[in-house]
Design a protein around this motif. Structure first.
Motif, mmCIF file in Angstrom:
data_model
loop_
_atom_site.group_PDB
_atom_site.id
_atom_site.type_symbol
_atom_site.label_atom_id
_atom_site.label_comp_id
_atom_site.label_asym_id
_atom_site.label_seq_id
_atom_site.Cartn_x
_atom_site.Cartn_y
_atom_site.Cartn_z
ATOM 1 N N THR B 407 -6.466 -2.231 6.992
ATOM 2 C CA THR B 407 -6.728 -1.539 5.374
ATOM 3 C C THR B 407 -7.486 -0.493 5.132
ATOM 4 O OG1 THR B 407 -9.045 -2.753 5.278
ATOM 5 C CG2 THR B 407 -7.418 -4.077 4.493
ATOM 6 N N ILE B 408 -8.168 0.093 6.059
ATOM 7 C CA ILE B 408 -8.504 1.721 6.111
ATOM 8 C C ILE B 408 -6.815 2.130 5.694
ATOM 9 C CG2 ILE B 408 -9.357 3.613 6.917
ATOM 10 C CD1 ILE B 408 -11.962 1.958 7.931
ATOM 11 N N VAL B 409 -5.981 2.819 6.906
ATOM 12 C CA VAL B 409 -4.854 2.735 6.937
ATOM 13 C C VAL B 409 -3.857 2.817 5.730
ATOM 14 C CG1 VAL B 409 -2.544 3.403 8.456
ATOM 15 C CG2 VAL B 409 -5.261 3.154 9.569
ATOM 16 N N GLU B 410 -3.921 1.425 5.486
ATOM 17 C CA GLU B 410 -3.333 1.512 4.049
ATOM 18 C C GLU B 410 -3.614 1.909 2.878
ATOM 19 O OE1 GLU B 410 -1.634 -2.707 4.690
ATOM 20 O OE2 GLU B 410 -0.627 -2.707 6.126
ATOM 21 N N LYS B 411 -4.534 1.830 2.518
ATOM 22 C CA LYS B 411 -5.199 1.860 1.170
ATOM 23 C C LYS B 411 -5.400 3.393 0.755
ATOM 24 C CE LYS B 411 -7.038 -2.875 0.628
ATOM 25 N NZ LYS B 411 -8.028 -3.000 0.181
ATOM 26 N N PHE B 412 -5.342 4.360 2.270
ATOM 27 C CA PHE B 412 -6.029 5.239 2.135
ATOM 28 C C PHE B 412 -5.063 6.782 2.592
ATOM 29 C CE2 PHE B 412 -10.187 3.690 2.020
ATOM 30 C CZ PHE B 412 -10.902 4.730 0.119
ATOM 31 N N ARG B 413 -3.730 6.102 2.595
ATOM 32 C CA ARG B 413 -2.171 6.669 3.082
ATOM 33 C C ARG B 413 -2.432 7.739 3.172
ATOM 34 N NH1 ARG B 413 2.130 4.248 7.443
ATOM 35 N NH2 ARG B 413 3.727 6.052 7.870
ATOM 36 N N ASP B 414 -2.591 8.202 1.920
ATOM 37 C CA ASP B 414 -2.067 9.730 1.013
ATOM 38 C C ASP B 414 -2.703 10.831 1.524
ATOM 39 O OD1 ASP B 414 -0.647 8.072 -0.207
ATOM 40 O OD2 ASP B 414 -1.062 8.387 -2.325
ATOM 41 N N GLU B 415 -4.081 10.204 2.226
ATOM 42 C CA GLU B 415 -5.049 11.414 1.855
ATOM 43 C C GLU B 415 -4.935 11.583 3.905
ATOM 44 O OE1 GLU B 415 -8.801 9.536 0.613
ATOM 45 O OE2 GLU B 415 -9.769 11.081 2.094
ATOM 46 N N PHE B 416 -4.058 10.399 4.468
ATOM 47 C CA PHE B 416 -4.569 11.005 5.903
ATOM 48 C C PHE B 416 -3.326 11.686 6.392
ATOM 49 C CE2 PHE B 416 -6.191 6.675 6.733
ATOM 50 C CZ PHE B 416 -7.681 7.341 7.988
ATOM 51 N N GLU B 417 -1.900 11.449 4.895
ATOM 52 C CA GLU B 417 -1.044 12.186 4.912
ATOM 53 C C GLU B 417 -1.608 13.372 4.703
ATOM 54 O OE1 GLU B 417 2.503 10.364 3.312
ATOM 55 O OE2 GLU B 417 2.921 8.857 4.652
ATOM 56 N N GLN B 418 -1.569 13.278 4.454
ATOM 57 C CA GLN B 418 -2.509 14.829 3.514
ATOM 58 C C GLN B 418 -3.014 15.708 4.809
ATOM 59 O OE1 GLN B 418 -4.896 15.425 -0.078
ATOM 60 N NE2 GLN B 418 -3.423 14.459 -1.199
ATOM 61 N N HIS B 419 -4.047 14.618 4.850
ATOM 62 C CA HIS B 419 -4.801 15.972 6.304
ATOM 63 C C HIS B 419 -3.514 16.306 7.778
ATOM 64 C CE1 HIS B 419 -9.124 15.522 5.091
ATOM 65 N NE2 HIS B 419 -8.376 14.504 5.230
ATOM 66 N N ILE B 420 -2.761 15.026 7.806
ATOM 67 C CA ILE B 420 -1.636 15.532 8.818
ATOM 68 C C ILE B 420 -0.783 16.057 8.480
ATOM 69 C CG2 ILE B 420 -0.182 14.988 10.343
ATOM 70 C CD1 ILE B 420 -1.426 12.054 9.917
ATOM 71 N N ARG B 421 -0.867 16.643 7.192
ATOM 72 C CA ARG B 421 0.333 18.220 7.325
ATOM 73 C C ARG B 421 0.040 18.844 6.807
ATOM 74 N NH1 ARG B 421 2.808 14.290 2.722
ATOM 75 N NH2 ARG B 421 3.784 13.557 3.701
ATOM 76 N N ARG B 422 -1.516 19.525 7.151
ATOM 77 C CA ARG B 422 -2.267 20.299 6.781
ATOM 78 C C ARG B 422 -2.902 20.843 8.195
ATOM 79 N NH1 ARG B 422 -7.268 18.975 3.157
ATOM 80 N NH2 ARG B 422 -5.608 17.441 1.709
ATOM 81 N N GLN B 423 -2.569 20.003 9.533
ATOM 82 C CA GLN B 423 -2.508 20.020 10.126
ATOM 83 C C GLN B 423 -1.837 22.115 10.659
ATOM 84 O OE1 GLN B 423 -3.666 15.852 11.652
ATOM 85 N NE2 GLN B 423 -1.460 17.064 13.103
#
Lengths: 211, 457
Positions: B407-423
């Protein structure tokens, strides 16, 4: 890097070593027998009693517990190695447990742990050279409303701030609980026995040489 | 709505209520006396069944039904009280034992009588040092007053009660893990069936109940099943202790009828009173770590046994809410959750032992700033391949691991993707090389590092 391996050639326990469990400790272990149907069920209380008395449970103590409970020593090791509370090598007089679960982390337990590391100059699972403190982290201590929390032996310190760590660790009475104690389990031994046989776990791992 | 009058916490804050005398003055042990003198065991089981009391330990199984599974003809029955409260975010049992130990003991007497228990064991986690001494003192006092031992209340019923201390293992909160641990073995859950009611502790019929469940029992006997049923919602009756922790103004343990909303719990005047320093809520784990996470927009979820499932959560769990503030890094939260389960997996079932470690490695990779978008899919795939629901494990621990992580990964997926793109570019390789240097020195065959020996020419 030299290969390190567990020495399985030399026996772990000296057969001629004198008993390290006193009669009082043995009697205390036996006092748990009537509570359970089997003697083995008294193993967890027995390990608590021995750890409280000696500071930790080494191989010799495991063998003697096995004698009292009339079970194979391997069963004692089997059970003991499952639980994180028991130490098979010498620990400090006081064990500082820093909770690292989610509530505590959100309230800043990382900084508390870092402060404790710097204050004691040891890493996690390390013991200070003077044998006073050991530092460990643990999962939830069930005091999330007082996060971040630190347990010193039996005493729970609540809402600890990183700058309070220094004062807390210098306080000699930081492990005294305010509630009346029950006599069922003793206080952890003040002076952990410094027996040469109680060397840390790494002593079991010897460098294998060609000889 | 009229102000809710606490039931389970009614003695909290009363001076000296840990003493038997004060507890008795406040009407304590009257329910036990009433139960033992006026009712037969079968009648009490019926009353508890009728009240709809569901187990407070996490699974929400009806307590009375559990008791009725015991075989008819039996010599010895054990009652294990589950006080191994190790779910992150949960501390209501601690409050009950610390503030009002005799309430628990009274609950034990009545429940033990209903199940015709001969010996009751309170399995308490070892980190509860103060609570152990409080409860043991209370128990000694109760023994001295003849509330335990032989011939209780002159009815000829005998009951022994002991406190057994654990040694720091989350999995011992699982009922069969607890039984194994009580027998002096590793806390490895058993394969069911046989269920503990048929063959449990020392291979005898055994009932395992949570502390809070047992604390409800005296009140049911005292005030009747209909009263109990009138509190809460349909299917989830009775008062429940909600605990709230994290950066709220008033973290603590609060009693409310089942079915308050998560928003009430965080912002309500009687409960959390909002966030400290005007911080905003990012999400909330409403029932102990294992149930999963609610986002800010889902906070109006009613916290009872059935409603939470509509939000993709495992269940109510232990109703221990952890509030995640807006400024917390969701990657750190994920890594913390994954670490907990990889540390606490007992190692019996392969998919749990390996899966929780994989998830921890993936979560660490993301937290270190070396995540890949594919990692998010990978971690979700791992969560679907473990647990009791696909039928792969002995106990529910891997389900408890799968739900929060998924649920953390699915519900906050946008945020994870943002972080990953900013790496920063090259960060992935840099971190992976540090974590596992060996695979980067392998010969490349067909664009992949290969373990087969590469022969030149």
């Amino acid at each position: 890097m030299a290969w390190q391996a567990v020495d399985r050639i030399h026996p772990v326990i000296d057969k001629d070593a004198p008993q390290i469990l006193s009669d009082a400790v043995r009697e205390k272990i036996r006092s748990f027998f009537p509570r359970y149907e089997t003697k083995r069920a008294a193993l967890l209380p027995a390990l608590h009693v021995v750890q409280d008395a000696l500071g930790h449970v080494n191989h010799q103590a495991m063998k003697e517990i096995a004698e009292v409970l009339e079970i194979p020593p391997s069963d004692v090791l089997d059970t003991m190695s499952f639980y994180t509370h028991f130490w098979d090598h010498a620990k400090g007089e006081k064990v500082v447990v820093v909770c690292r679960s989610l509530s505590c982390q959100l309230m800043g337990s990382d900084a508390v742990l870092q402060a404790a590391r710097e204050e004691l100059k040891i890493e996690e699972h390390g013991t200070t050279p003077d044998g006073k403190y050991s530092l460990v982290t643990e999962e939830c201590l069930a005091a999330c409303d007082h996060a971040p929390c630190v347990l010193v032996n039996e005493k729970m310190h609540k809402r600890v701030k990183p700058d309070q760590i220094s004062k807390l660790l210098k306080d000699a009475k930081n492990d005294e609980i305010t509630f009346p104690r029950s006599s069922l389990f003793d206080k952890p031994a003040k002076k952990a026995t410094a027996d040469p046989a109680d060397l840390p776990r790494t002593s079991d791992v010897r460098e294998m040489k060609e000889s | 709505m009229a102000k809710y009058e606490p039931v389970l916490l009614k003695n909290v804050g009363v001076e000296g209520v840990r003493n038997l005398k004060v507890y008795r003055e406040r009407g304590g042990y009257a329910a036990a006396e009433k139960a033992l003198k006026n009712h037969t065991p079968a009648q009490i089981v019926e009353i508890v069944k009728e009240s709809g009391l569901r187990g407070r330990g996490g699974a929400g199984f009806p307590a009375g039904v559990k008791w009725s599974f015991l075989p008819e003809k039996r010599q010895v029955t054990y009652l294990c009280v589950n006080a191994d409260e190790s779910e992150p975010g949960t501390f209501c049992n601690r409050v009950l034992m610390e503030e009002d130990p005799h309430q628990l003991l009274e609950g034990i007497i009545i429940s033990a009588y209903a199940t015709q228990t001969t010996t009751a064991y309170i399995y308490m986690r070892v980190e509860f040092h103060e609570q152990f001494h409080i409860l043991q003192t209370a128990l000694d006092e109760a023994y001295a007053a003849g509330l335990f031992g032989k011939n209780l209340f002159g009815t000829g019923y005998n009951l022994e009660c002991f406190i057994h201390r654990g040694a720091g293992a989350y999995v011992c909160g699982e009922e069969t893990g607890l039984i194994e641990s009580l027998e002096g073995k590793r806390g490895w859950p058993r394969i069911k069936p046989p269920f503990p009611a048929i063959e449990g502790l020392f291979r005898r019929p055994t009932v395992v109940n949570n502390v809070e469940t047992l604390c409800c029992v005296p009140h049911i006997i005292e005030r009747g099943a209909a009263w109990f049923k009138s509190i809460g919602t349909e299917g989830s009756s009775g008062p429940k202790l909600y605990t709230i922790s994290g950066p709220v103004k008033r973290p603590g343990c609060y009693e409310a009828p089942l079915g308050i909303t998560c928003r009430d719990l965080i912002f309500g005047d009687d409960y959390g009173q909002g966030m400290i320093d005007g911080r905003k809520v990012k999400g909330c784990i409403p029932g102990g770590l294992s149930v999963g996470v609610l986002t800010e927009s889902e906070l109006d979820c009613k916290l009872d046994f059935d409603e939470v499932r509509k939000y993709g959560l495992l269940g109510l769990g232990t109703a221990g809410a952890i509030v995640i503030p807006q400024d917390a890094d969701i990657r750190e939260v994920l890594a913390n959750v994954a670490r907990f389960y990889s540390h606490e997996s007992c190692g019996q079932c392969t998919q749990c032992r390996e899966g929780t470690n994989w998830m921890y490695k993936i979560a660490m990779r993301i937290a270190l700033g070396a995540g890949r978008i594919a990692d998010l899919d990978l971690i979700c795939e791992v969560t679907r391949k473990m647990g009791m629901m696909p039928g792969l494990s002995i106990c529910g621990l891997p389900d408890g691991a799968a739900y929060p992580i998924r649920t953390i990964v699915e519900k906050f997926r946008d945020e994870f993707e943002q972080h990953i793109r900013r790496q920063e570019p090259g960060r992935v390789e840099q971190v992976l090389k540090r974590l596992n240097p060996a695979i980067y020195e392998l010969p490349i065959i067909g664009q992949r590092g290969s373990h087969t020996y590469h022969r030149a020419g």
